[in-house]
Write a protein that holds these residues in place. Structure first.
Motif, PDB file in Angstrom:
ATOM      1  N   THR A 254      -6.279 -16.403  -5.695  1.00 47.11           N
ATOM      2  CA  THR A 254      -7.745 -16.343  -5.581  1.00 47.11           C
ATOM      3  C   THR A 254      -8.243 -14.979  -5.097  1.00 47.11           C
ATOM      4  N   ASP A 255      -7.343 -14.148  -4.582  1.00 51.33           N
ATOM      5  CA  ASP A 255      -7.741 -12.866  -4.001  1.00 51.33           C
ATOM      6  C   ASP A 255      -6.841 -11.769  -4.575  1.00 51.33           C
ATOM      7  N   LEU A 256      -7.403 -10.894  -5.389  1.00 47.20           N
ATOM      8  CA  LEU A 256      -6.616  -9.851  -6.056  1.00 47.20           C
ATOM      9  C   LEU A 256      -7.272  -8.491  -5.838  1.00 47.20           C
ATOM     10  N   SER A 257      -6.471  -7.537  -5.361  1.00 48.21           N
ATOM     11  CA  SER A 257      -6.944  -6.168  -5.176  1.00 48.21           C
ATOM     12  C   SER A 257      -5.945  -5.217  -5.811  1.00 48.21           C
ATOM     13  N   LEU A 258      -6.430  -4.356  -6.695  1.00 49.66           N
ATOM     14  CA  LEU A 258      -5.579  -3.406  -7.418  1.00 49.66           C
ATOM     15  C   LEU A 258      -6.151  -1.994  -7.267  1.00 49.66           C
ATOM     16  N   GLN A 259      -6.425  -1.591  -6.064  1.00 44.86           N
ATOM     17  CA  GLN A 259      -7.121  -0.335  -5.825  1.00 44.86           C
ATOM     18  C   GLN A 259      -6.284   0.878  -6.237  1.00 44.86           C
ATOM     19  N   PHE A 260      -6.857   1.687  -7.106  1.00 43.83           N
ATOM     20  CA  PHE A 260      -6.261   2.946  -7.541  1.00 43.83           C
ATOM     21  C   PHE A 260      -4.846   2.770  -8.099  1.00 43.83           C
ATOM     22  N   CYS A 261      -4.609   1.637  -8.729  1.00 40.26           N
ATOM     23  CA  CYS A 261      -3.373   1.438  -9.498  1.00 40.26           C
ATOM     24  C   CYS A 261      -3.695   1.887 -10.930  1.00 40.26           C
ATOM     25  N   GLU A 262      -3.398   3.115 -11.220  1.00 37.40           N
ATOM     26  CA  GLU A 262      -3.915   3.761 -12.417  1.00 37.40           C
ATOM     27  C   GLU A 262      -3.290   3.273 -13.718  1.00 37.40           C
ATOM     28  N   SER A 263      -2.224   2.490 -13.633  1.00 36.90           N
ATOM     29  CA  SER A 263      -1.582   1.988 -14.849  1.00 36.90           C
ATOM     30  C   SER A 263      -2.126   0.635 -15.294  1.00 36.90           C
ATOM     31  N   ILE A 264      -3.078   0.104 -14.565  1.00 35.33           N
ATOM     32  CA  ILE A 264      -3.650  -1.212 -14.864  1.00 35.33           C
ATOM     33  C   ILE A 264      -4.763  -1.063 -15.907  1.00 35.33           C
ATOM     34  N   SER A 265      -4.783  -1.958 -16.884  1.00 33.73           N
ATOM     35  CA  SER A 265      -5.824  -1.932 -17.915  1.00 33.73           C
ATOM     36  C   SER A 265      -6.430  -3.326 -18.094  1.00 33.73           C
ATOM     37  N   ASP A 266      -7.249  -3.477 -19.114  1.00 33.06           N
ATOM     38  CA  ASP A 266      -7.874  -4.768 -19.400  1.00 33.06           C
ATOM     39  C   ASP A 266      -6.856  -5.872 -19.649  1.00 33.06           C
ATOM     40  N   GLU A 267      -5.679  -5.527 -20.168  1.00 37.97           N
ATOM     41  CA  GLU A 267      -4.666  -6.538 -20.457  1.00 37.97           C
ATOM     42  C   GLU A 267      -4.312  -7.331 -19.207  1.00 37.97           C
TER      43      GLU A 267
ATOM     44  N   ASN B   7       1.428   3.137  -8.359  1.00 37.77           N
ATOM     45  CA  ASN B   7       1.236   3.595  -9.733  1.00 37.77           C
ATOM     46  C   ASN B   7       2.359   3.194 -10.674  1.00 37.77           C
ATOM     47  N   GLU B   8       3.486   2.730 -10.144  1.00 39.69           N
ATOM     48  CA  GLU B   8       4.578   2.278 -10.990  1.00 39.69           C
ATOM     49  C   GLU B   8       4.382   0.835 -11.443  1.00 39.69           C
ATOM     50  N   ILE B   9       3.391   0.168 -10.870  1.00 40.07           N
ATOM     51  CA  ILE B   9       3.068  -1.201 -11.286  1.00 40.07           C
ATOM     52  C   ILE B   9       1.969  -1.128 -12.336  1.00 40.07           C
TER      53      ILE B   9
ATOM     54  N   VAL C  71       2.069 -11.997 -12.997  1.00 40.89           N
ATOM     55  CA  VAL C  71       1.342 -12.689 -11.921  1.00 40.89           C
ATOM     56  C   VAL C  71       0.373 -13.699 -12.514  1.00 40.89           C
ATOM     57  N   GLY C  72      -0.367 -13.293 -13.536  1.00 47.07           N
ATOM     58  CA  GLY C  72      -1.323 -14.205 -14.160  1.00 47.07           C
ATOM     59  C   GLY C  72      -0.667 -15.432 -14.768  1.00 47.07           C
ATOM     60  N   LYS C  73       0.533 -15.260 -15.318  1.00 42.54           N
ATOM     61  CA  LYS C  73       1.234 -16.375 -15.951  1.00 42.54           C
ATOM     62  C   LYS C  73       1.852 -17.337 -14.944  1.00 42.54           C
ATOM     63  N   ASN C  74       2.281 -16.816 -13.796  1.00 40.64           N
ATOM     64  CA  ASN C  74       3.068 -17.634 -12.876  1.00 40.64           C
ATOM     65  C   ASN C  74       2.343 -18.053 -11.601  1.00 40.64           C
TER      66      ASN C  74
ATOM     67  N   PHE D 254       0.851  -1.187   0.000  1.00 44.88           N
ATOM     68  CA  PHE D 254       0.000   0.000   0.000  1.00 44.88           C
ATOM     69  C   PHE D 254       0.888   1.239   0.000  1.00 44.88           C
ATOM     70  N   ASP D 255       0.695   2.092  -1.006  1.00 46.82           N
ATOM     71  CA  ASP D 255       1.418   3.362  -1.089  1.00 46.82           C
ATOM     72  C   ASP D 255       2.932   3.178  -1.056  1.00 46.82           C
ATOM     73  N   CYS D 256       3.409   2.134  -1.680  1.00 49.84           N
ATOM     74  CA  CYS D 256       4.844   1.935  -1.849  1.00 49.84           C
ATOM     75  C   CYS D 256       5.203   2.503  -3.225  1.00 49.84           C
ATOM     76  N   LEU D 257       5.594   3.759  -3.250  1.00 44.86           N
ATOM     77  CA  LEU D 257       5.635   4.525  -4.486  1.00 44.86           C
ATOM     78  C   LEU D 257       6.754   4.122  -5.428  1.00 44.86           C
ATOM     79  N   LYS D 258       7.792   3.439  -4.936  1.00 46.45           N
ATOM     80  CA  LYS D 258       8.938   3.120  -5.776  1.00 46.45           C
ATOM     81  C   LYS D 258       8.899   1.699  -6.333  1.00 46.45           C
ATOM     82  N   ILE D 259       7.907   0.930  -5.950  1.00 43.90           N
ATOM     83  CA  ILE D 259       7.800  -0.454  -6.426  1.00 43.90           C
ATOM     84  C   ILE D 259       7.230  -0.438  -7.843  1.00 43.90           C
ATOM     85  N   ASP D 260       7.906  -1.111  -8.777  1.00 42.99           N
ATOM     86  CA  ASP D 260       7.499  -1.062 -10.181  1.00 42.99           C
ATOM     87  C   ASP D 260       7.275  -2.455 -10.754  1.00 42.99           C
ATOM     88  N   ASP D 261       7.093  -2.513 -12.069  1.00 42.25           N
ATOM     89  CA  ASP D 261       6.815  -3.783 -12.750  1.00 42.25           C
ATOM     90  C   ASP D 261       7.939  -4.792 -12.567  1.00 42.25           C
TER      91      ASP D 261
END
Length: 610
Positions: free
Chosen positions: A453-466, A435-437, A445-448, A406-413
């Motif tokens: 079973t439990d996924l939350s991506l709240q206000f991660c603005e770089s996430i899309s349908d992909e 937001n860097e993820i 994550v989906g591949k590996n 939560f709010d770990c601003l430097k964590i990226d893809d």
């Protein structure tokens, strides 16, 4: 054979009793009690636990419960909830004659002068909190009581607790929260209830050192003690606990008045401690070093809002507490990466690490290298944490099952990919404002992580349908939150709906590109959905809700405020079509008089100012 009662005629009663005892779900027990008179009688005699919402002529309600269930051993009384919810659970359903009698007595009480009960404006429900007389009825009717929890019962005094002490000698667990019960009641518990093992005191302003010291002297069986926000309890009480409660295993303290000396006494006198949770602003290195020196069995350590201890404290913990499995650090600004290195090297059995708001923590390298058994990692408001911190975690913590960022601003893809590749048993992933993820990390994550079973991506603005396409292809979710992920559309949710038939909860709040198509897909693919939040989804209409209720018949909670295209008709569709609905959150002006009459309790969390 059709029409034959084989269960009651062939199955021995003791076997049927044992079967009903093993039914854990309360709704299922209520259903069993309605099968026939015999099952109802068995349920009355064997039910052990009851939860009571105490407002609304609470003493009469409590008396009815005691009369019906004669074998109660665990009772929870919570005055924060209305009694109407109790009736709706089916625990107390009086006969027609009894209902008329109660109705008449209520009317007389409301109209008679000097009545102690007052009518709530506009409801006709009596607001009569549970009294000492009611607690005395409980004591006399349930002498086998073992566990009692009293929450926000403002009219109770020591007199009621003395009745419990004198009659319920088998009491093992007592929780008092927000009750102004004085020392006399606590002293009586200590003198009479020699089997008491757990004591939890929260916001009990009437209890002082006198009561707790006397209880400690008489309660050598006490193994769990929790004290929170009790201003009249000081170091003297803890020194008494240290002197007499040598079998103490769990200690939770949230007291500003406590100093190092009292905790040092606890550490020396209670060497069997396995769990220590502290929020004591005046405690520092000396106390924690004593815990490290004398409490070799310690497994759980939680330190909140400490400004007086340094890396030296956790060095002592690492040397003496080799069995430590859970470490929680919240707003401890003087500790650095060196503390984590001490713990990681010395406490290799560590399974759960939670760090919240510790601004000097930058690296998790030592955790990844030495704590191969880590299963849960939670990092909240750690703004200085570097993305390279996850390289070693991905390499060394292959058993990790739960990750919260939560709010770990430097964590990226790249960091997320390290986790996904190395932690393939991940079941729970919660991200918020990272937001860097983006899609790259979540696709990994989906591949590996096929067990997710439990996924939350709240206000991660770089996430899309992909991201949701990849998750749908590799995982079957039970819980999903994509609140505030503005790039997600109907297409992404359609993929989830078609791949996750066991989906239970879904939060799609603030998604401006999601509409009725997604509702139709959820109805088709997610029949087990119980919780849905679609607040501020501006494209979802009443038509979408009509599609939704056709398939999601298990829906219990629905939040839909600030949805301009959902009207009074849409609300009526939800409350009339979902038989199990328990809570709806919506603007008050959208509630018609008919809907209010039909589903008043469902709208208890109504937004009145929107």
């Amino acid at each position: 054979m059709k029409g034959a009662d084989l269960i009651n005629t062939v199955l021995p009663e003791e076997v049927l009793v044992e079967i009903l005892r093993r039914v854990e779900s309360k709704p299922d027990l209520d259903s069993c009690a309605l099968v026939c008179r015999k099952w109802n009688h068995i349920d009355r005699a064997t039910r052990r636990t009851v939860k009571i919402a105490a407002t609304g002529n609470a003493d009469r309600l409590l008396a009815s419960v005691i009369q019906r269930f004669t074998g109660l051993t665990t009772v929870f009384i919570d005055e924060r909830h209305p009694s109407s919810s109790f009736y709706s659970l089916g625990l107390f359903t009086p006969s027609k004659q009894r209902r008329n009698s109660l109705s008449g007595s209520r009317g007389r009480n409301r109209n008679s002068p000097g009545s102690s009960s007052s009518s709530a404006e506009g409801t006709g429900i009596e607001q009569n909190y549970i009294s000492d007389a009611g607690l005395s009825l409980l004591a006399l009717g349930c002498k086998g009581l073992e566990n009692l929890s009293l929450t926000w019962c403002p009219t109770l005094t020591s007199l009621g607790l003395v009745s419990i002490a004198n009659n319920c000698k088998a009491l093992k667990s007592l929780e008092l929260q927000g009750c102004y019960i004085g020392d006399e009641g606590l002293i009586a518990i200590g003198q009479c209830c020699k089997l008491l093992r757990e004591l939890n005191l929260k916001f009990c302003e009437g209890i002082s050192d006198k009561g707790l010291i006397d209880l400690a002297r008489n309660s050598d069986s006490l193994i769990s003690l929790a004290i929170s926000s009790c201003p009249r309890i000081s170091d003297m009480s803890l020194q008494a606990v240290a002197s007499h409660c040598h079998h103490l295993v769990a200690l939770t303290l949230e007291l500003d008045s406590i100093k190092d000396e009292s905790l040092i006494s606890i550490a020396k006198g209670c060497r069997s401690l396995k769990s220590v949770k502290l929020r004591c602003i005046n405690v520092g290195d000396l106390a924690l070093q004593a815990v490290g020196s004398f409490c070799a069995s310690l497994e759980v350590l939680a330190l909140h809002s400490f400004q007086g201890f340094t890396d030296g404290s956790l060095y002592a913990i690492s040397k003496g507490c080799k069995n430590l499995r859970e470490l929680v650090l919240t707003d401890c600004n003087l500790i650095t990466d060196r503390s984590l290195e001490y713990i990681a090297r010395g406490c290799t059995k560590l399974e759960h690490v939670e760090i919240n708001g510790c601004q000097n923590i930058e690296s998790l390298e030592s955790i990844g290298r030495f704590c191969s058994g880590l299963r849960k990692l939670s990092l909240v408001y750690c703004s200085m944490l570097l993305k390279n911190a996850f390289i070693e975690v991905g390499r060394g913590c292959s058993l990790l099952q739960s990750l919260h960022l939560f709010d770990c601003l430097k964590i990226d893809d790249d960091a997320m990919c390290q986790i996904a590749v190395g932690c393939r048993y991940l079941r729970q992933l919660h991200l918020r404002r990272c937001n860097e993820i983006g899609d790259k990390g979540i696709i990994s994550v989906g591949k590996n992580c096929k067990h997710l079973t439990d996924l939350s991506l709240q206000f991660c603005e770089s996430i899309s349908d992909e991201s949701l396409f990849a998750i749908a292809e590799g995982c079957s979710l039970q819980h999903l939150s994509v609140s505030g992920c503005h790039e997600i559309t109907n297409n992404g949710l359609t993929a989830i709906a078609r791949s996750s038939p066991d989906l239970i909860s879904l939060d799609i709040s603030f998604l401006l590109n999601v509409g009725d198509i997604a509702m139709a897909e959820l109805a088709e693919g997610c029949p087990k959905l119980k919780e849905l939040s679609l607040s501020q989804c501006t494209k979802i209409t009443d038509v979408g809700l009509t599609h939704l209720v056709k398939g999601c018949v298990e829906l219990e909670i629905c939040n839909m405020v600030y949805c301009p295209l959902i009207t009074t008709s849409g609300l009526a569709t939800i409350v009339s079509s979902c038989a199990k609905i328990k809570k709806v959150l919506i603007e008050e002006w959208k509630v018609s008089k008919r809907t209010r009459r039909r589903a008043g309790p469902v709208l208890t969390s109504l937004c009145t100012e929107l």
